[in-house]
Design an enzyme around this catalytic site. Structure first.
Site, PDB file in Angstrom:
ATOM      1  N   HIS B 323     -28.861  -3.790 -17.151  1.00 11.94           N
ATOM      2  CA  HIS B 323     -29.301  -5.255 -16.683  1.00 11.94           C
ATOM      3  C   HIS B 323     -29.221  -6.396 -17.477  1.00 11.94           C
ATOM      4  O   HIS B 323     -29.491  -7.624 -17.093  1.00 11.94           O
ATOM      5  CB  HIS B 323     -30.792  -4.846 -15.922  1.00 11.94           C
ATOM      6  CG  HIS B 323     -30.671  -4.101 -14.480  1.00 11.94           C
ATOM      7  ND1 HIS B 323     -30.697  -3.012 -14.440  1.00 11.94           N
ATOM      8  CD2 HIS B 323     -30.654  -4.721 -13.227  1.00 11.94           C
ATOM      9  CE1 HIS B 323     -30.585  -2.553 -13.123  1.00 11.94           C
ATOM     10  NE2 HIS B 323     -30.638  -3.474 -12.361  1.00 11.94           N
ATOM     11  N   GLY B 324     -29.467  -6.206 -18.688  1.00  8.05           N
ATOM     12  CA  GLY B 324     -29.693  -7.269 -19.425  1.00  8.05           C
ATOM     13  C   GLY B 324     -29.687  -6.837 -21.129  1.00  8.05           C
ATOM     14  O   GLY B 324     -30.360  -5.855 -21.352  1.00  8.05           O
TER      15      GLY B 324
END
Lengths: 355, 479
Positions: B323-324
């Site tokens: 996700h990041g």
């Protein structure tokens, strides 16, 4: 294929063709401009154009377009600035005001590429040669910070052509089409109706412009009131200010190396002067801190914040309520301060440590 | 190009008309050109990365099909993994890796000289990389044949409705649909349009309205009271759901108009009654991807219990990192992984306690309690997801759990704005409730005509009043 599908297919073709025509129209400037007169309408200010709430259709001065910039080769001073240097709502634009006050010809250049070292500068034959760089607070980090536009090289002819094509073919699409679909004669009244209804029922503005104050009525630019590097709530750390100051000092030193004087004018955002209308949070003094940092580095800077704040306290309207820019009084006071700084020689006396 | 832009409003009908006006054999051409155009509206130069990924996977898959030797097949798969994940690592994780290395190194007086690059993350790279990987792995596993038609293969990776934020489709589902002969169907257009309209509504009128309030609260967590922080977190929970769920619905709706059925990505996740249930309903295409290509190869739930619980944790940690590129996302993954493990370990004990202590309670009460508890826990996880730094997340937790009073400053929003935001959250929740257990649009279709038109009018008015037409980005574009 069933009958309803055949009908549907014909409708889909028709809608597709209409959409293609609209796209082509949006990309054809003469036609698009004729259909979207509101795109350039400044009769009530740029924020009103963005958010046409009828309650905010306040009287607004007409734009004075009579002034023409002299050629740089015939000017003592070059003002590189953004829209604050260009607007003339009920007053001559800033370079014209400066010419009068300084008693010298002042040329104007847009700050699309705000590094003076890449521009044509007043020639050595002039008695004084001054570069005045004006930039609005919300664009300082983006334009003059590390990696900003000022540090980019000028693109070659071929690359520029390629970039221009890219912009034409892709990036500007949305703006063109949005203008065409929302600012034409047919949809503009609907946009006005929605904006007014939203304001009256919810007290809200529109994308691009927000309402924070009804008494006095005041619209603010969306990005000025946000958390991005352009916004009021951005965390301007000492590192951010130092980096920005270092970049501007480099530009100033480069200008001085070429034998010119340099004056930097950061124009405060409207919200920095009217912040109490939108929030209880005090202004973080970004511009005054930047000014102090630049002065400590020997750069000639004009700080408009204390003056504008004082004028506002005294009940003077420094910025237009439905526009992002300064009023006649604000522009004239800025011109006074810039002329004072240049004529007092602050730009000539400072030592930038250039060998 | 954004789904919520006027540009897309013209792009979709033009593409649709061109698609159905083209003979079946050549339909991939207008669709591929449209997909390229759709992607290149953002940054034309970054299309090179997709072309590279596609080129590598196209060749590797054909070679895999022709190769029998195990070692050579493994080598080919490795080439695909390295090239795809290498690009992803370089563009998404390089700076994170360097910064982490610098932070760790400085503790041991080691100062690495590699500079951070501050590269712009190519749009959709996490999505198309995973889609490309699943294809190569499927060919390697001989679960599908290699696609020899370069145009269709390119289209599989670049199909515009799901190119930048999923759903992450499998080649076994999407490629046959792209090749199939679709006749124009008015029913597909209508039902697709309904999904698009609802998706746009929850994106523009809910997610984009909640966003500025969430931003204001999370930007200064120390300034607000515990109640405001809780409100900001709940708003974020619905912001991200409506943002990503809205995108997925628009993607599914658009694809349906072309006759392609994409997989459902969200199944009213905030009505989940436990964490395992939540992950069966949230970002389904990613969860199932991790299940098939990470969890199962690790051994899945076979083998000793400790091993399978470790597998669960590994999958969630990778999911967090997907996700990041930030430790806050890793912690978010760890939070969900730990919670999933605890949920599995304590399942029997919890059932026993509920039976003993809450045996008197009616079923709906228990469901409500479980749903509320699950939602509250998911929200606690979202704090790490939303907060930009570990310190900010800590400040939010501290503020909530210590009953922080805040500095007394007021939110820079009209009370009516906040009330409308709550109302919209209620509408989304009610819509999810209404759709429980069945396809929600069937509910609409079965309603009397007058009621349907009245509903459409109310939706249109709400859209006009509440939608943010500023063309805000979708949150998942950054992943």
């Amino acid at each position: 294929m069933q009958q309803q599908d055949r009908k549907g297919l014909k409708t889909a073709y028709l809608i597709g063709i209409c959409a293609a025509i609209l796209w082509a129209v949006a990309k054809t400037p003469p036609i698009a401009r004729a259909l979207t007169p509101f795109e350039h309408d400044t009769s009530h200010g740029d924020l009103y154009r963005q958010c046409p709430i009828q309650d905010f259709a306040l009287p607004f001065p007409a734009s004075d377009r009579t002034w023409q910039s002299p050629p740089v080769a015939e000017a003592d001073a070059l003002l590189i600035g953004d829209s604050f240097s260009n607007v003339a709502y009920g007053h001559p634009p800033l370079p014209a005001l400066l010419s009068t006050r300084m008693g010298r010809p002042v040329a104007y250049a847009s700050n699309a590429l705000p590094n003076p070292l890449r521009m044509e500068l007043p020639p050595e034959t002039r008695t004084r040669r001054i570069v005045i760089l004006e930039g609005v607070e919300r664009q300082l980090i983006e334009f003059l910070g590390p990696g900003g536009r000022s540090s980019r090289g000028a693109p070659s002819g071929l690359l520029k052509a390629a970039l221009d094509f890219r912009l034409w073919a892709f990036l500007e699409n949305d703006a063109h089409i949005t203008y065409l679909l929302t600012r034409n004669r047919l949809t503009r009244p609907i946009a006005e109706m929605i904006a007014t209804a939203r304001y009256r029922l919810l007290g809200e503005g529109c994308p691009g412009a927000r309402v924070f104050s009804v008494d006095p009525p005041m619209l603010f630019l969306d990005e000025e009131t946000g958390h991005s590097p352009r916004g009021y709530f951005y965390n301007h750390t000492p590192e951010v200010i130092e980096d920005l100051a270092a970049n501007i000092t480099d530009i100033a030193a480069g200008v001085k190396e070429r034998g010119l004087e340099f004056v930097f004018v950061p124009v405060p955002n409207k919200v920095s002067i009217y912040h109490d209308l939108i929030t209880d949070i005090e202004y973080d003094q970004f511009v005054p801190k930047l000014v102090a940092e630049l002065q400590s580095r020997g750069v000639c800077v004009v700080d408009l914040v204390p003056e504008f704040t004082e004028m506002r306290r005294a009940g003077v309207q420094v910025y237009h309520p439905t526009d992002t820019h300064w009023t006649k009084v604000g522009a004239e006071r800025a011109a006074d301060l810039i002329a004072e700084a240049t004529e007092n020689g602050c730009s000539a006396q400072r030592d930038l440590g250039v060998p | 190009m954004l789904f919520n832009s006027f540009q897309f409003l013209l792009f979709l009908p033009v593409t649709l008309a061109l698609y159905f006006a083209t003979p079946h054999r050549w339909r991939w051409v207008p669709l591929l050109i449209a997909s390229f155009y759709f992607y290149m509206c953002w940054r034309p130069e970054y299309v090179v990365l997709i072309l590279f990924s596609a080129g590598v996977d196209y060749i590797v898959a054909i070679l895999l099909e022709r190769t029998e030797a195990k070692a050579a097949r493994r080598g080919l798969l490795l080439a695909s993994l390295v090239s795809n994940l290498g690009l992803l690592f370089f563009f998404k994780y390089y700076d994170f890796f360097i910064n982490s290395l610098t932070a760790v190194g400085s503790a041991f007086s080691y100062h690495p000289t590699l500079p951070a690059l501050s590269l712009l993350l190519p749009l959709g790279i996490s999505f198309y990389t995973f889609q490309a990987l699943s294809y190569t792995i499927d060919v390697y596993r001989r679960e599908r044949a290699a696609e020899h038609h370069a145009g269709y293969f390119m289209l599989y990776l670049m199909y515009f409705p799901q190119l930048v934020a999923g759903p992450i489709e499998r080649s076994t589902r999407l490629l046959p649909q792209l090749r199939a002969h679709h006749t124009f169907s008015a029913d597909n257009i209508k039902s697709g349009l309904r999904l698009v309209v609802w998706g746009l509504f929850i994106k523009m009128a809910v997610a984009d309205r909640l966003a500025p309030v969430v931003d204001a609260i999370y930007n200064q967590p120390e300034a607000w009271s515990a109640g405001t922080l809780v409100m900001g977190t709940i708003f974020f929970a619905f912001q991200i759901y409506c943002d990503f769920g809205g995108y997925s619905l628009i993607a599914i709706g658009c694809a349906r108009m072309f006759g392609v059925e994409l997989m459902r990505n969200f199944n009213h996740p905030y009505l989940s009654t436990n964490i395992i249930d939540f992950w069966r309903r949230w970002h389904i295409s990613l969860s199932t991807w991790f299940r098939d290509y990470v969890y199962m190869p690790l051994g899945g739930n076979t083998g000793p219990r400790r091993r399978y619980l470790t597998n669960v944790l590994i999958v969630f940690l990778i999911s967090g990192l997907w996700h990041g590129a930030s430790w806050t996302f890793v912690i978010w993954g760890a939070f969900h992984g730990t919670w999933s493990i605890l949920s599995r370990i304590t399942r029997d004990a919890r059932a026993r306690i509920v039976g003993e202590q809450l045996g008197w309670a009616p079923g709906w009460f228990l469901t409500l309690y479980r749903t509320a508890f699950t939602f509250a826990m998911v929200c606690l996880g979202w704090i790490f997801f939303r907060a930009p730094t570990f310190a900010d997340a800590s400040a939010v937790y501290r503020g909530i759990f210590t009953g922080q009073a805040g500095t007394g400053q007021s939110l820079p929003f009209d009370t009516r704005t906040i009330l409308v935001n709550w109302l919209l959250v209620g509408v989304v929740l009610a819509w999810d409730f209404a759709g429980t257990g069945k396809l929600r649009f069937d509910v609409v279709q079965r309603a009397p005509v007058a009621l349907r038109y009245a509903g459409a009018l109310v939706l249109l008015l709400m859209f006009m009043m509440f939608a943010n037409f500023g063309g805000h980005n979708f949150i998942y574009f950054q992943f």
